[in-house]
Design a protein around this motif. Structure first.
Motif, PDB file in Angstrom:
ATOM      1  N   LYS A 176       0.766  -1.197   0.065  1.00 24.84           N
ATOM      2  CA  LYS A 176       0.042  -0.200  -0.053  1.00 24.84           C
ATOM      3  C   LYS A 176       0.887   1.437   0.006  1.00 24.84           C
ATOM      4  O   LYS A 176       0.608   1.989  -0.900  1.00 24.84           O
ATOM      5  N   VAL A 177       1.820   1.263   0.734  1.00 20.80           N
ATOM      6  CA  VAL A 177       2.706   2.288   1.151  1.00 20.80           C
ATOM      7  C   VAL A 177       3.629   2.784  -0.264  1.00 20.80           C
ATOM      8  O   VAL A 177       3.485   3.873  -0.912  1.00 20.80           O
ATOM      9  N   VAL A 178       3.967   1.601  -0.951  1.00 18.56           N
ATOM     10  CA  VAL A 178       4.853   1.877  -2.085  1.00 18.56           C
ATOM     11  C   VAL A 178       3.938   2.201  -3.307  1.00 18.56           C
ATOM     12  O   VAL A 178       4.412   2.935  -4.093  1.00 18.56           O
ATOM     13  N   LEU A 179       2.608   1.495  -3.478  1.00 17.04           N
ATOM     14  CA  LEU A 179       2.088   1.790  -4.699  1.00 17.04           C
ATOM     15  C   LEU A 179       1.176   3.332  -4.332  1.00 17.04           C
ATOM     16  O   LEU A 179       1.187   3.934  -5.343  1.00 17.04           O
ATOM     17  N   ASP A 180       0.706   3.425  -3.379  1.00 18.03           N
ATOM     18  CA  ASP A 180      -0.204   4.652  -3.141  1.00 18.03           C
ATOM     19  C   ASP A 180       0.783   5.899  -2.483  1.00 18.03           C
ATOM     20  O   ASP A 180       0.387   7.061  -2.823  1.00 18.03           O
ATOM     21  N   GLY A 181       1.735   5.561  -2.016  1.00 19.32           N
ATOM     22  CA  GLY A 181       2.578   6.792  -1.742  1.00 19.32           C
ATOM     23  C   GLY A 181       2.484   7.072  -0.180  1.00 19.32           C
ATOM     24  O   GLY A 181       1.362   6.718   0.481  1.00 19.32           O
ATOM     25  N   ARG A 182       3.021   7.952   0.374  1.00 21.55           N
ATOM     26  CA  ARG A 182       3.067   8.938   1.543  1.00 21.55           C
ATOM     27  C   ARG A 182       3.123  10.362   1.254  1.00 21.55           C
ATOM     28  O   ARG A 182       4.295  10.613   1.735  1.00 21.55           O
ATOM     29  N   ILE A 183       2.549  10.859   0.550  1.00 27.74           N
ATOM     30  CA  ILE A 183       2.903  12.225  -0.088  1.00 27.74           C
ATOM     31  C   ILE A 183       3.146  13.145   1.109  1.00 27.74           C
ATOM     32  O   ILE A 183       4.144  13.906   1.122  1.00 27.74           O
ATOM     33  N   GLU A 184       2.481  13.333   2.257  1.00 32.41           N
ATOM     34  CA  GLU A 184       2.876  13.951   3.513  1.00 32.41           C
ATOM     35  C   GLU A 184       4.350  13.795   3.977  1.00 32.41           C
ATOM     36  O   GLU A 184       4.893  14.611   4.905  1.00 32.41           O
ATOM     37  N   ARG A 185       4.757  12.448   3.607  1.00 32.27           N
ATOM     38  CA  ARG A 185       5.990  12.134   4.220  1.00 32.27           C
ATOM     39  C   ARG A 185       7.251  12.278   3.133  1.00 32.27           C
ATOM     40  O   ARG A 185       8.236  11.945   3.346  1.00 32.27           O
ATOM     41  N   GLY A 186       7.000  12.629   1.750  1.00 29.01           N
ATOM     42  CA  GLY A 186       7.758  12.816   0.704  1.00 29.01           C
ATOM     43  C   GLY A 186       7.997  11.562   0.200  1.00 29.01           C
ATOM     44  O   GLY A 186       8.819  11.461  -1.061  1.00 29.01           O
ATOM     45  N   MET A 187       7.032  10.454   0.139  1.00 30.87           N
ATOM     46  CA  MET A 187       7.127   9.273  -0.524  1.00 30.87           C
ATOM     47  C   MET A 187       6.108   9.250  -1.645  1.00 30.87           C
ATOM     48  O   MET A 187       4.774   9.228  -1.214  1.00 30.87           O
ATOM     49  N   PRO A 188       6.606   9.244  -2.798  1.00 33.47           N
ATOM     50  CA  PRO A 188       5.685   9.425  -4.034  1.00 33.47           C
ATOM     51  C   PRO A 188       5.079   7.976  -4.408  1.00 33.47           C
ATOM     52  O   PRO A 188       5.515   7.025  -3.947  1.00 33.47           O
ATOM     53  N   PRO A 189       3.778   8.106  -4.875  1.00 36.37           N
ATOM     54  CA  PRO A 189       3.183   6.678  -5.440  1.00 36.37           C
ATOM     55  C   PRO A 189       4.030   6.150  -6.581  1.00 36.37           C
ATOM     56  O   PRO A 189       4.452   6.890  -7.335  1.00 36.37           O
ATOM     57  N   HIS A 190       3.968   4.857  -6.488  1.00 34.13           N
ATOM     58  CA  HIS A 190       4.631   4.115  -7.703  1.00 34.13           C
ATOM     59  C   HIS A 190       3.810   3.318  -8.386  1.00 34.13           C
ATOM     60  O   HIS A 190       4.092   2.227  -9.060  1.00 34.13           O
ATOM     61  N   LYS A 191       2.278   3.442  -8.154  1.00 32.19           N
ATOM     62  CA  LYS A 191       1.335   2.677  -8.825  1.00 32.19           C
ATOM     63  C   LYS A 191       1.257   2.826 -10.341  1.00 32.19           C
ATOM     64  O   LYS A 191       0.853   1.882 -11.242  1.00 32.19           O
ATOM     65  N   ASP A 192       1.934   3.791 -11.015  1.00 35.87           N
ATOM     66  CA  ASP A 192       2.250   4.074 -12.379  1.00 35.87           C
ATOM     67  C   ASP A 192       3.548   3.462 -13.093  1.00 35.87           C
ATOM     68  O   ASP A 192       3.849   3.773 -14.272  1.00 35.87           O
ATOM     69  N   ALA A 193       4.349   2.900 -11.999  1.00 35.73           N
ATOM     70  CA  ALA A 193       5.828   2.400 -12.512  1.00 35.73           C
ATOM     71  C   ALA A 193       5.997   1.066 -12.622  1.00 35.73           C
ATOM     72  O   ALA A 193       5.924   0.254 -11.774  1.00 35.73           O
ATOM     73  N   PRO A 194       5.684   0.487 -13.940  1.00 36.93           N
ATOM     74  CA  PRO A 194       5.799  -0.685 -14.155  1.00 36.93           C
ATOM     75  C   PRO A 194       6.899  -1.808 -13.471  1.00 36.93           C
ATOM     76  O   PRO A 194       6.589  -2.695 -13.159  1.00 36.93           O
ATOM     77  N   VAL A 195       7.886  -1.044 -13.370  1.00 37.60           N
ATOM     78  CA  VAL A 195       8.969  -1.974 -12.782  1.00 37.60           C
ATOM     79  C   VAL A 195       8.605  -2.410 -11.205  1.00 37.60           C
ATOM     80  O   VAL A 195       9.199  -3.345 -10.859  1.00 37.60           O
ATOM     81  N   VAL A 196       7.973  -1.390 -10.696  1.00 43.08           N
ATOM     82  CA  VAL A 196       7.687  -1.669  -9.344  1.00 43.08           C
ATOM     83  C   VAL A 196       6.263  -2.574  -9.371  1.00 43.08           C
ATOM     84  O   VAL A 196       6.306  -3.530  -8.732  1.00 43.08           O
ATOM     85  N   THR A 197       5.348  -2.146 -10.170  1.00 43.35           N
ATOM     86  CA  THR A 197       4.109  -2.898  -9.935  1.00 43.35           C
ATOM     87  C   THR A 197       4.279  -4.231 -10.150  1.00 43.35           C
ATOM     88  O   THR A 197       3.677  -5.428  -9.686  1.00 43.35           O
TER      89      THR A 197
END
Length: 131
Positions: free
Chosen positions: A83-104
């Motif tokens: 959830k954190v990796v795909l959705d991110g934590r914008i308030e903590r500086g973590m961008p979402p990676h749900k649109d990054a194929p290498v990650v998904t």
């Protein structure tokens, strides 16, 4: 007759957990000598590098601008990690990676690699395949 049926039902009910406990689970990762890993975990390492996660989490996953994943994965469940990796934590500086194929496409393998690091089974950030 009723007593036999009842006894048989009790035996089956008591044996069911034992049968279920015998199911074989595939290990999350396999490590030899602290640096050699199975193909899936090696893919996780390569995907981690390709996604440039080290820019925030450090080359050794011990934190930089982002937190230490070696420590976070000691308490973060796999579902929470995904959830954190795909959705991110914008308030903590973590961008979402749900649109990054290498990650998904490789999220399970990335998790296996990072969990191996967090568990201490993988001793160094760089790994090679089990030959």
């Amino acid at each position: 007759m009723i007593l036999r049926t009842l006894t048989a039902a009790i035996v089956v009910a008591l044996a069911a957990p034992a049968v279920m406990a015998q199911e074989v689970k595939t290990p999350l990762y396999t490590v030899v000598d602290g640096t050699k890993v199975d193909a899936k975990t090696l893919n996780g390492f390569r995907s981690w590098r390709q996604a440039n996660c080290a820019a925030c989490h450090g080359a050794n996953q011990e934190g930089l601008a982002g937190p230490s994943l070696v420590e976070r994965l000691k308490v973060l469940s796999k579902d929470d990690f995904v959830k954190v990796v795909l959705d991110g934590r914008i308030e903590r500086g973590m961008p979402p990676h749900k649109d990054a194929p290498v990650v998904t496409k490789n999220i399970d393998d990335i998790y296996a690699y990072l969990k191996g690091r967090s568990d201490g089974a993988i001793k160094t950030a760089r790994v090679t395949g089990i030959e």
